[in-house]
Design an enzyme around this catalytic site. Structure first.
Site, mmCIF file in Angstrom:
data_model
loop_
_atom_site.group_PDB
_atom_site.id
_atom_site.type_symbol
_atom_site.label_atom_id
_atom_site.label_comp_id
_atom_site.label_asym_id
_atom_site.label_seq_id
_atom_site.Cartn_x
_atom_site.Cartn_y
_atom_site.Cartn_z
ATOM 1 N N TYR A 50 0.885 -1.256 -0.008
ATOM 2 C CA TYR A 50 -0.096 0.218 0.192
ATOM 3 C C TYR A 50 0.812 1.211 -0.145
ATOM 4 O O TYR A 50 1.946 1.206 0.461
ATOM 5 C CB TYR A 50 -0.878 -0.133 1.208
ATOM 6 C CG TYR A 50 -1.794 -1.215 1.223
ATOM 7 C CD1 TYR A 50 -1.600 -2.376 2.060
ATOM 8 C CD2 TYR A 50 -2.974 -1.416 0.415
ATOM 9 C CE1 TYR A 50 -2.214 -3.503 2.199
ATOM 10 C CE2 TYR A 50 -3.620 -2.427 0.194
ATOM 11 C CZ TYR A 50 -3.413 -3.422 1.199
ATOM 12 O OH TYR A 50 -3.959 -4.661 1.000
ATOM 13 N N ASP A 51 0.345 2.428 -0.623
ATOM 14 C CA ASP A 51 0.905 3.502 -0.792
ATOM 15 C C ASP A 51 0.352 4.554 0.040
ATOM 16 O O ASP A 51 0.686 5.651 0.253
ATOM 17 C CB ASP A 51 0.945 4.168 -2.130
ATOM 18 C CG ASP A 51 1.853 3.119 -3.189
ATOM 19 O OD1 ASP A 51 1.182 2.745 -4.352
ATOM 20 O OD2 ASP A 51 2.718 2.497 -2.474
ATOM 21 N N TYR A 52 -1.132 4.499 0.247
ATOM 22 C CA TYR A 52 -1.661 5.448 0.845
ATOM 23 C C TYR A 52 -2.540 4.644 2.330
ATOM 24 O O TYR A 52 -2.983 3.752 2.015
ATOM 25 C CB TYR A 52 -3.204 5.681 0.104
ATOM 26 C CG TYR A 52 -2.673 6.623 -1.232
ATOM 27 C CD1 TYR A 52 -2.189 5.950 -2.251
ATOM 28 C CD2 TYR A 52 -2.906 8.146 -0.945
ATOM 29 C CE1 TYR A 52 -1.822 6.750 -3.389
ATOM 30 C CE2 TYR A 52 -2.255 8.934 -2.022
ATOM 31 C CZ TYR A 52 -2.013 8.120 -3.144
ATOM 32 O OH TYR A 52 -1.542 9.171 -4.416
#
Ligand SMILES: O=C(O)[C@H](O)[C@H](O)COP(=O)(O)O
Ligand SMILES: [Mg+2]
Length: 309
Positions: free
Chosen positions: A18-20
């Protein structure tokens, strides 16, 4: 079936996938002014890995500006206003951009400072809210109170949220405005949370206060602006194109199934439920796949603590 995040391998996988990271606040970061374990370290870790941290709260008692002060006071540094989304802000935007209420009109508030500040920031005049005249100590309630028979004709909308300084006069005035002009004034609710998680106890939530004036007036809110409503998610995605394009790179972290987890799921994100707020492990384990969070963990601080094991 939800996966319990209880090993370094699982945590490292999550940090890769995940980036967010969208964080709920009450019951995830803190309980009232009580910061939960390893929260500061977890956010520092995510920021050091260039992850985007966004804070999405249904608690309407504070404005985004006030939340920045609370973050700083609790040692959570480097948070900017555009990383904070609250139901008070979402409700103010709804009144301005969707209802397009004239700035000539006033707004009656059953709620706290957060709603007042976000509406004032958009140029609206408000009455009710934290007005000291409405909480006169030791003054016995009278149905003949002059405010009850002199409603402000300029009021064009009613908004209700979590109210700590609640009394019968405020409830009664809210009801008068909800009944006014043949029940035609728009009725905005900030959020549906029935309870409010505090340290070692569960308190009355905004949703229960909204239900009180709703039941008495025979009206349902015309709009509920907080989670799981997608208005805040759409604002976040509007600011973050790659999340818009690939919501599966986003993880919604919360402590409540019917607001946070539904908000994330409806937004196309994966979800992580932590057990430091409203829900229990038992609640999670009895869920069918459709409603089960992607993951669950004892606390958000486990991201940091297991990462460092
Ligand atoms: O009663 C309420 O408004 C809620 O319990 C509270 O605000 C939840 O806030 P959140 O967990 O979304 O930060
Ligand atoms: Mg919460």
């Amino acid at each position: 079936m939800s996966v319990k995040l209880d090993s370094s391998d699982k945590i490292h996988q999550v940090l890769d996938d995940y980036d967010y990271f969208l964080f709920d606040c009450d019951g995830v970061l803190w309980l009232g002014d009580h910061l939960l374990p390893s929260v500061v370290e977890t956010i520092q870790l995510l920021k050091s890995l260039n992850k985007q941290c966004i804070f999405v709260t249904n608690n309407s008692t504070k404005s985004r500006q006030d939340y920045l002060k609370k973050f700083a006071k609790l040692g959570i540094d480097g948070i900017s206003k555009d990383e904070v989304f609250g139901s008070s802000y979402a409700s103010a935007i709804y009144i301005d951009k969707i209802l397009k209420l004239s700035k000539e009109k006033k707004i009656w508030i059953l709620g706290e400072e957060g709603i007042e500040q976000e509406l004032h920031e958009l140029g609206y005049k408000t009455i009710g809210g934290t007005d000291k005249k409405l909480i006169e100590d030791g003054v016995k309630f009278s149905p003949d109170h002059e405010l009850l028979s002199n409603l402000d004709e300029k009021v064009g909308c009613v908004i209700v949220g979590l109210t700590f300084n609640l009394n019968y006069l405020k409830l009664s005035l809210t009801m008068q405005y909800l009944l006014k002009d043949n029940k035609s004034l728009p009725f905005i609710a900030t959020n549906i949370d029935s309870t409010f998680p505090s340290k070692g106890k569960l308190l009355i939530g905004a949703g229960s206060i909204i239900e009180t004036v709703s039941f008495a007036s025979g009206r349902q809110p015309d709009a509920v602006c907080g989670k799981p409503n997608q208005s805040m998610m759409n604002s976040i995605k509007a600011d973050h194109e790659s999340l818009q394009l690939n919501p599966k790179r986003g993880l919604m972290i919360g402590d409540r199934l019917n607001t946070d987890m539904k908000f994330g799921r409806d937004g196309g994100l994966d979800t992580l439920l932590v057990l430091t707020g409203i829900e229990t492990e038992e609640n999670v384990l009895k869920l069918n796949d459709g409603n089960a969070p992607t993951y669950y963990a004892n606390k958000i601080g486990d991201l940091f603590e297991y990462h460092n094991k």
